[in-house]
Motif scaffolding. Sequence first.
Motif, PDB file in Angstrom:
ATOM      1  N   VAL A 140       8.252   3.158  -5.267  1.00  0.00           N
ATOM      2  CA  VAL A 140       7.317   2.102  -4.877  1.00  0.00           C
ATOM      3  C   VAL A 140       7.613   0.815  -5.649  1.00  0.00           C
ATOM      4  CG1 VAL A 140       4.893   1.386  -4.879  1.00  0.00           C
ATOM      5  CG2 VAL A 140       5.497   3.710  -4.167  1.00  0.00           C
ATOM      6  N   VAL A 141       7.825   0.945  -6.944  1.00  0.00           N
ATOM      7  CA  VAL A 141       8.094  -0.240  -7.762  1.00  0.00           C
ATOM      8  C   VAL A 141       9.420  -0.885  -7.357  1.00  0.00           C
ATOM      9  CG1 VAL A 141       8.588  -1.046 -10.116  1.00  0.00           C
ATOM     10  CG2 VAL A 141       6.659   0.482  -9.688  1.00  0.00           C
ATOM     11  N   THR A 142      10.414  -0.075  -7.043  1.00  0.00           N
ATOM     12  CA  THR A 142      11.704  -0.607  -6.594  1.00  0.00           C
ATOM     13  C   THR A 142      11.529  -1.390  -5.301  1.00  0.00           C
ATOM     14  OG1 THR A 142      12.898   1.195  -7.661  1.00  0.00           O
ATOM     15  CG2 THR A 142      14.049   0.019  -5.899  1.00  0.00           C
ATOM     16  N   GLN A 143      10.767  -0.843  -4.362  1.00  0.00           N
ATOM     17  CA  GLN A 143      10.514  -1.541  -3.099  1.00  0.00           C
ATOM     18  C   GLN A 143       9.699  -2.811  -3.337  1.00  0.00           C
ATOM     19  OE1 GLN A 143       8.569   1.328  -0.605  1.00  0.00           O
ATOM     20  NE2 GLN A 143      10.490   2.273   0.052  1.00  0.00           N
ATOM     21  N   LEU A 144       8.737  -2.727  -4.229  1.00  0.00           N
ATOM     22  CA  LEU A 144       7.903  -3.889  -4.533  1.00  0.00           C
ATOM     23  C   LEU A 144       8.736  -5.000  -5.173  1.00  0.00           C
ATOM     24  CD1 LEU A 144       5.032  -4.900  -4.297  1.00  0.00           C
ATOM     25  CD2 LEU A 144       4.558  -3.893  -6.522  1.00  0.00           C
TER      26      LEU A 144
ATOM     27  N   GLY B 127       1.510   8.270  -1.256  1.00  0.00           N
ATOM     28  CA  GLY B 127       1.590   8.772  -2.616  1.00  0.00           C
ATOM     29  C   GLY B 127       3.023   8.990  -3.070  1.00  0.00           C
ATOM     30  N   ASP B 128       3.942   8.180  -2.567  1.00  0.00           N
ATOM     31  CA  ASP B 128       5.347   8.307  -2.950  1.00  0.00           C
ATOM     32  C   ASP B 128       5.521   8.095  -4.452  1.00  0.00           C
ATOM     33  OD1 ASP B 128       5.850   8.659  -0.272  1.00  0.00           O
ATOM     34  OD2 ASP B 128       7.101   6.872  -0.036  1.00  0.00           O
ATOM     35  N   ASP B 129       6.670   8.516  -4.933  1.00  0.00           N
ATOM     36  CA  ASP B 129       7.015   8.398  -6.341  1.00  0.00           C
ATOM     37  C   ASP B 129       6.890   6.937  -6.789  1.00  0.00           C
ATOM     38  OD1 ASP B 129       8.380   9.625  -8.799  1.00  0.00           O
ATOM     39  OD2 ASP B 129       9.699   7.918  -8.308  1.00  0.00           O
ATOM     40  N   CYS B 130       6.293   6.729  -7.950  1.00  0.00           N
ATOM     41  CA  CYS B 130       6.042   5.359  -8.419  1.00  0.00           C
ATOM     42  C   CYS B 130       7.332   4.583  -8.615  1.00  0.00           C
ATOM     43  CB  CYS B 130       5.210   5.369  -9.687  1.00  0.00           C
ATOM     44  SG  CYS B 130       6.044   6.001 -11.144  1.00  0.00           S
ATOM     45  N   ARG B 131       8.417   5.240  -9.007  1.00  0.00           N
ATOM     46  CA  ARG B 131       9.686   4.525  -9.175  1.00  0.00           C
ATOM     47  C   ARG B 131      10.153   3.932  -7.856  1.00  0.00           C
ATOM     48  NH1 ARG B 131      11.086   9.237 -12.922  1.00  0.00           N
ATOM     49  NH2 ARG B 131      10.789  10.272 -10.946  1.00  0.00           N
TER      50      ARG B 131
ATOM     51  N   ARG C 196       9.967 -12.679   7.241  1.00  0.00           N
ATOM     52  CA  ARG C 196       9.714 -11.505   8.092  1.00  0.00           C
ATOM     53  C   ARG C 196      10.290 -10.242   7.466  1.00  0.00           C
ATOM     54  NH1 ARG C 196      10.586 -14.851  13.427  1.00  0.00           N
ATOM     55  NH2 ARG C 196       8.407 -15.379  13.815  1.00  0.00           N
ATOM     56  N   ARG C 197      11.470 -10.361   6.846  1.00  0.00           N
ATOM     57  CA  ARG C 197      12.045  -9.200   6.145  1.00  0.00           C
ATOM     58  C   ARG C 197      11.130  -8.777   5.002  1.00  0.00           C
ATOM     59  NH1 ARG C 197      16.982 -11.846   6.909  1.00  0.00           N
ATOM     60  NH2 ARG C 197      16.901 -12.687   4.800  1.00  0.00           N
ATOM     61  N   ALA C 198      10.614  -9.755   4.265  1.00  0.00           N
ATOM     62  CA  ALA C 198       9.701  -9.455   3.162  1.00  0.00           C
ATOM     63  C   ALA C 198       8.429  -8.796   3.689  1.00  0.00           C
ATOM     64  CB  ALA C 198       9.353 -10.728   2.390  1.00  0.00           C
ATOM     65  N   GLN C 199       7.960  -9.258   4.835  1.00  0.00           N
ATOM     66  CA  GLN C 199       6.772  -8.663   5.441  1.00  0.00           C
ATOM     67  C   GLN C 199       7.033  -7.199   5.792  1.00  0.00           C
ATOM     68  OE1 GLN C 199       5.692 -10.336   9.266  1.00  0.00           O
ATOM     69  NE2 GLN C 199       3.526  -9.960   8.882  1.00  0.00           N
ATOM     70  N   GLY C 200       8.199  -6.920   6.352  1.00  0.00           N
ATOM     71  CA  GLY C 200       8.559  -5.540   6.670  1.00  0.00           C
ATOM     72  C   GLY C 200       8.668  -4.693   5.420  1.00  0.00           C
ATOM     73  N   GLN C 201       9.245  -5.255   4.365  1.00  0.00           N
ATOM     74  CA  GLN C 201       9.351  -4.519   3.105  1.00  0.00           C
ATOM     75  C   GLN C 201       7.967  -4.251   2.520  1.00  0.00           C
ATOM     76  OE1 GLN C 201      11.948  -7.426   1.234  1.00  0.00           O
ATOM     77  NE2 GLN C 201      13.584  -5.906   1.094  1.00  0.00           N
ATOM     78  N   LEU C 202       7.071  -5.228   2.606  1.00  0.00           N
ATOM     79  CA  LEU C 202       5.721  -5.042   2.086  1.00  0.00           C
ATOM     80  C   LEU C 202       4.978  -3.969   2.875  1.00  0.00           C
ATOM     81  CD1 LEU C 202       3.557  -5.799   0.086  1.00  0.00           C
ATOM     82  CD2 LEU C 202       2.888  -7.676   1.606  1.00  0.00           C
ATOM     83  N   THR C 203       5.171  -3.948   4.175  1.00  0.00           N
ATOM     84  CA  THR C 203       4.569  -2.892   4.997  1.00  0.00           C
ATOM     85  C   THR C 203       5.064  -1.519   4.535  1.00  0.00           C
ATOM     86  OG1 THR C 203       4.348  -4.380   6.881  1.00  0.00           O
ATOM     87  CG2 THR C 203       4.350  -2.019   7.361  1.00  0.00           C
ATOM     88  N   ALA C 204       6.342  -1.426   4.202  1.00  0.00           N
ATOM     89  CA  ALA C 204       6.910  -0.164   3.705  1.00  0.00           C
ATOM     90  C   ALA C 204       6.319   0.205   2.343  1.00  0.00           C
ATOM     91  CB  ALA C 204       8.427  -0.265   3.611  1.00  0.00           C
ATOM     92  N   VAL C 205       6.073  -0.772   1.498  1.00  0.00           N
ATOM     93  CA  VAL C 205       5.464  -0.506   0.188  1.00  0.00           C
ATOM     94  C   VAL C 205       4.051   0.033   0.374  1.00  0.00           C
ATOM     95  CG1 VAL C 205       4.594  -1.569  -1.935  1.00  0.00           C
ATOM     96  CG2 VAL C 205       6.860  -2.173  -1.088  1.00  0.00           C
ATOM     97  N   ILE C 206       3.302  -0.604   1.247  1.00  0.00           N
ATOM     98  CA  ILE C 206       1.924  -0.155   1.493  1.00  0.00           C
ATOM     99  C   ILE C 206       1.922   1.278   2.018  1.00  0.00           C
ATOM    100  CG2 ILE C 206      -0.122  -0.537   2.945  1.00  0.00           C
ATOM    101  CD1 ILE C 206       0.565  -3.589   2.732  1.00  0.00           C
ATOM    102  N   ALA C 207       2.812   1.575   2.947  1.00  0.00           N
ATOM    103  CA  ALA C 207       2.907   2.935   3.484  1.00  0.00           C
ATOM    104  C   ALA C 207       3.292   3.920   2.389  1.00  0.00           C
ATOM    105  CB  ALA C 207       3.918   2.973   4.629  1.00  0.00           C
ATOM    106  N   ALA C 208       4.203   3.522   1.507  1.00  0.00           N
ATOM    107  CA  ALA C 208       4.633   4.406   0.413  1.00  0.00           C
ATOM    108  C   ALA C 208       3.477   4.696  -0.534  1.00  0.00           C
ATOM    109  CB  ALA C 208       5.800   3.776  -0.340  1.00  0.00           C
TER     110      ALA C 208
END
Length: 95
Positions: A47-51, A41-45, A25-37
């Motif tokens: 996004v990659v860190t979150q991914l 159009g957030d900074d690629c660094r 579930r934590r990973a799912q929340g993190q993935l949702t944040a990556v998709i939103a980022a």
Amino acid sequence: MTDFARTDPSADRAAQQRRIVNRLRRAQGQLTAVIAAVDRGDDCRDVVTQLAAVSKALDRAGYTIVSSAMRNCLSDPDSESVTPDELEKLFLTLA
């Protein structure tokens, strides 16, 4: 009651399953944040860190699942749920 829960294999499995589900579930929340980022159009660094965090969380969940299966196999070698060869293949799939 606490001593029984520590020695009861079904209680241990249930607790392990809860930990795995929480991690997923934590990973799912993190993935949702990556998709939103990415959508923003957030900074690629960033996004990659979150991914990378999502990837690590999923890896840990997978390793926990395999390790749980290994423990179950060792505690009940006559169980046919997962063979040692299947466990090895599953582990190598994650590696």
